[in-house]
Structures are given as structure tokens and as C-alpha cells.
Motif scaffolding. Structure first.
Motif, PDB file in Angstrom:
ATOM      1  N   LYS A 185       0.832  -1.208   0.000  1.00  0.00           N
ATOM      2  CA  LYS A 185       0.000   0.000   0.000  1.00  0.00           C
ATOM      3  C   LYS A 185       0.866   1.257   0.000  1.00  0.00           C
ATOM      4  CE  LYS A 185      -4.192  -1.821   2.024  1.00  0.00           C
ATOM      5  NZ  LYS A 185      -5.201  -1.684   3.073  1.00  0.00           N
ATOM      6  N   ALA A 186       1.986   1.207   0.682  1.00  0.00           N
ATOM      7  CA  ALA A 186       2.901   2.352   0.710  1.00  0.00           C
ATOM      8  C   ALA A 186       3.511   2.573  -0.671  1.00  0.00           C
ATOM      9  CB  ALA A 186       3.987   2.147   1.761  1.00  0.00           C
ATOM     10  N   LEU A 187       3.821   1.494  -1.369  1.00  0.00           N
ATOM     11  CA  LEU A 187       4.369   1.606  -2.720  1.00  0.00           C
ATOM     12  C   LEU A 187       3.325   2.188  -3.676  1.00  0.00           C
ATOM     13  CD1 LEU A 187       6.290  -1.784  -2.950  1.00  0.00           C
ATOM     14  CD2 LEU A 187       7.251   0.501  -2.531  1.00  0.00           C
ATOM     15  N   GLN A 188       2.080   1.732  -3.542  1.00  0.00           N
ATOM     16  CA  GLN A 188       1.003   2.281  -4.369  1.00  0.00           C
ATOM     17  C   GLN A 188       0.822   3.775  -4.105  1.00  0.00           C
ATOM     18  OE1 GLN A 188      -2.010  -0.645  -3.100  1.00  0.00           O
ATOM     19  NE2 GLN A 188      -2.428  -0.925  -5.280  1.00  0.00           N
ATOM     20  N   ALA A 189       0.862   4.154  -2.840  1.00  0.00           N
ATOM     21  CA  ALA A 189       0.722   5.567  -2.477  1.00  0.00           C
ATOM     22  C   ALA A 189       1.872   6.375  -3.073  1.00  0.00           C
ATOM     23  CB  ALA A 189       0.685   5.724  -0.954  1.00  0.00           C
ATOM     24  N   PHE A 190       3.075   5.858  -2.985  1.00  0.00           N
ATOM     25  CA  PHE A 190       4.247   6.541  -3.528  1.00  0.00           C
ATOM     26  C   PHE A 190       4.091   6.790  -5.030  1.00  0.00           C
ATOM     27  CE2 PHE A 190       8.370   5.807  -5.724  1.00  0.00           C
ATOM     28  CZ  PHE A 190       8.949   7.048  -5.454  1.00  0.00           C
ATOM     29  N   ASN A 210       1.315   6.355   4.758  1.00  0.00           N
ATOM     30  CA  ASN A 210       2.011   5.361   3.934  1.00  0.00           C
ATOM     31  C   ASN A 210       3.320   5.899   3.384  1.00  0.00           C
ATOM     32  OD1 ASN A 210       0.661   2.747   3.734  1.00  0.00           O
ATOM     33  ND2 ASN A 210      -1.102   3.964   3.096  1.00  0.00           N
ATOM     34  N   ILE A 211       3.347   7.162   3.001  1.00  0.00           N
ATOM     35  CA  ILE A 211       4.593   7.756   2.509  1.00  0.00           C
ATOM     36  C   ILE A 211       5.613   7.824   3.641  1.00  0.00           C
ATOM     37  CG2 ILE A 211       5.678   9.846   1.573  1.00  0.00           C
ATOM     38  CD1 ILE A 211       4.010   8.192  -0.479  1.00  0.00           C
ATOM     39  N   LYS A 212       5.182   8.246   4.824  1.00  0.00           N
ATOM     40  CA  LYS A 212       6.090   8.288   5.979  1.00  0.00           C
ATOM     41  C   LYS A 212       6.612   6.905   6.303  1.00  0.00           C
ATOM     42  CE  LYS A 212       4.106  12.358   8.169  1.00  0.00           C
ATOM     43  NZ  LYS A 212       3.327  12.884   9.276  1.00  0.00           N
ATOM     44  N   ARG A 213       5.753   5.892   6.240  1.00  0.00           N
ATOM     45  CA  ARG A 213       6.152   4.506   6.513  1.00  0.00           C
ATOM     46  C   ARG A 213       7.206   4.048   5.505  1.00  0.00           C
ATOM     47  NH1 ARG A 213       1.207   2.239   6.470  1.00  0.00           N
ATOM     48  NH2 ARG A 213       0.952   2.848   8.633  1.00  0.00           N
ATOM     49  N   LEU A 214       6.992   4.364   4.231  1.00  0.00           N
ATOM     50  CA  LEU A 214       7.942   3.959   3.196  1.00  0.00           C
ATOM     51  C   LEU A 214       9.267   4.694   3.356  1.00  0.00           C
ATOM     52  CD1 LEU A 214       8.521   2.309   0.673  1.00  0.00           C
ATOM     53  CD2 LEU A 214       7.466   4.152  -0.683  1.00  0.00           C
ATOM     54  N   GLU A 215       9.212   6.003   3.623  1.00  0.00           N
ATOM     55  CA  GLU A 215      10.442   6.764   3.827  1.00  0.00           C
ATOM     56  C   GLU A 215      11.213   6.242   5.033  1.00  0.00           C
ATOM     57  OE1 GLU A 215       9.334  11.058   1.816  1.00  0.00           O
ATOM     58  OE2 GLU A 215       8.719  10.716   3.892  1.00  0.00           O
ATOM     59  N   SER A 216      10.509   5.881   6.072  1.00  0.00           N
ATOM     60  CA  SER A 216      11.148   5.310   7.259  1.00  0.00           C
ATOM     61  C   SER A 216      11.782   3.952   6.925  1.00  0.00           C
ATOM     62  CB  SER A 216      10.122   5.166   8.382  1.00  0.00           C
ATOM     63  OG  SER A 216      10.691   4.547   9.497  1.00  0.00           O
ATOM     64  N   PHE A 217      11.068   3.136   6.187  1.00  0.00           N
ATOM     65  CA  PHE A 217      11.560   1.816   5.783  1.00  0.00           C
ATOM     66  C   PHE A 217      12.842   1.955   4.965  1.00  0.00           C
ATOM     67  CE2 PHE A 217      11.889  -1.744   2.879  1.00  0.00           C
ATOM     68  CZ  PHE A 217      11.609  -2.845   3.674  1.00  0.00           C
ATOM     69  N   LEU A 218      12.853   2.929   4.037  1.00  0.00           N
ATOM     70  CA  LEU A 218      14.006   3.115   3.154  1.00  0.00           C
ATOM     71  C   LEU A 218      15.140   3.891   3.816  1.00  0.00           C
ATOM     72  CD1 LEU A 218      12.067   3.956  -0.123  1.00  0.00           C
ATOM     73  CD2 LEU A 218      13.207   1.796   0.462  1.00  0.00           C
TER      74      LEU A 218
END
Length: 86
Positions: free
Chosen positions: A10-15, A41-49
């Protein structure tokens, strides 16, 4: 072989939606979710990366250098998933 954790889909889709539309609001509308869900979701992805993907200046949004490199790869991966699913 060691498996590496993957970012939430979902985070990738949001990105991809934000990168394409240059808008959190329009991305939320296109994915039928809230603006808050996109932001989280963007914050989650940025945190993950471990790095930011967007430069935010009020309502103006642009990809960081890392985001510019990440976007075509993730967009293509999602397109391949859509194709394989159809």
C-alpha cells in the motif's frame, strides 16, 4: 538464501500515485483512501528506506534524487503485477 523484508505494498502504491499526480490529495482520491492514509504510507515507506522520497513545499511536491531513482523501478514493478494479474 536470506529473504529481505519488503516495504508495504500500500505504501508503494501511495508513492507511485503521489509521484504521478504531484498531490497527496489527488493520490488519495485516485486510491479511494484519505489524505491521512497517503501521508502515513509515505512516511512509513520513507522510514523503511531510511531517506525522504519527496520534497514538500506547502502544496508543491517534487521527488528527491532518491525518489527519482526509485519511482520508475516501483512503477514498472506495479505495472508488471497488474499485467500478471490480468
Amino acid at each position: 538464501m536470506e529473504t529481505q523484508a519488503l516495504p508495504p505494498f500500500k505504501a508503494l502504491q501511495a508513492f507511485v500515485a503521489v509521484a504521478q499526480l504531484h498531490s497527496f490529495t489527488q493520490a488519495a482520491e485516485s486510491l479511494f483512501v484519505t489524505h491521512s492514509a497517503i501521508s502515513q504510507n509515505i512516511k512509513r515507506l520513507e522510514s523503511f528506506l531510511g531517506h525522504p522520497l519527496f520534497i514538500r513545499r506547502g502544496h508543491d511536491i517534487e521527488l528527491t534524487e532518491q525518489g527519482k531513482l526509485y519511482y520508475p523501478v516501483i512503477r514498472d514493478a506495479i505495472d508488471k503485477i497488474r499485467l500478471a494479474t490480468s
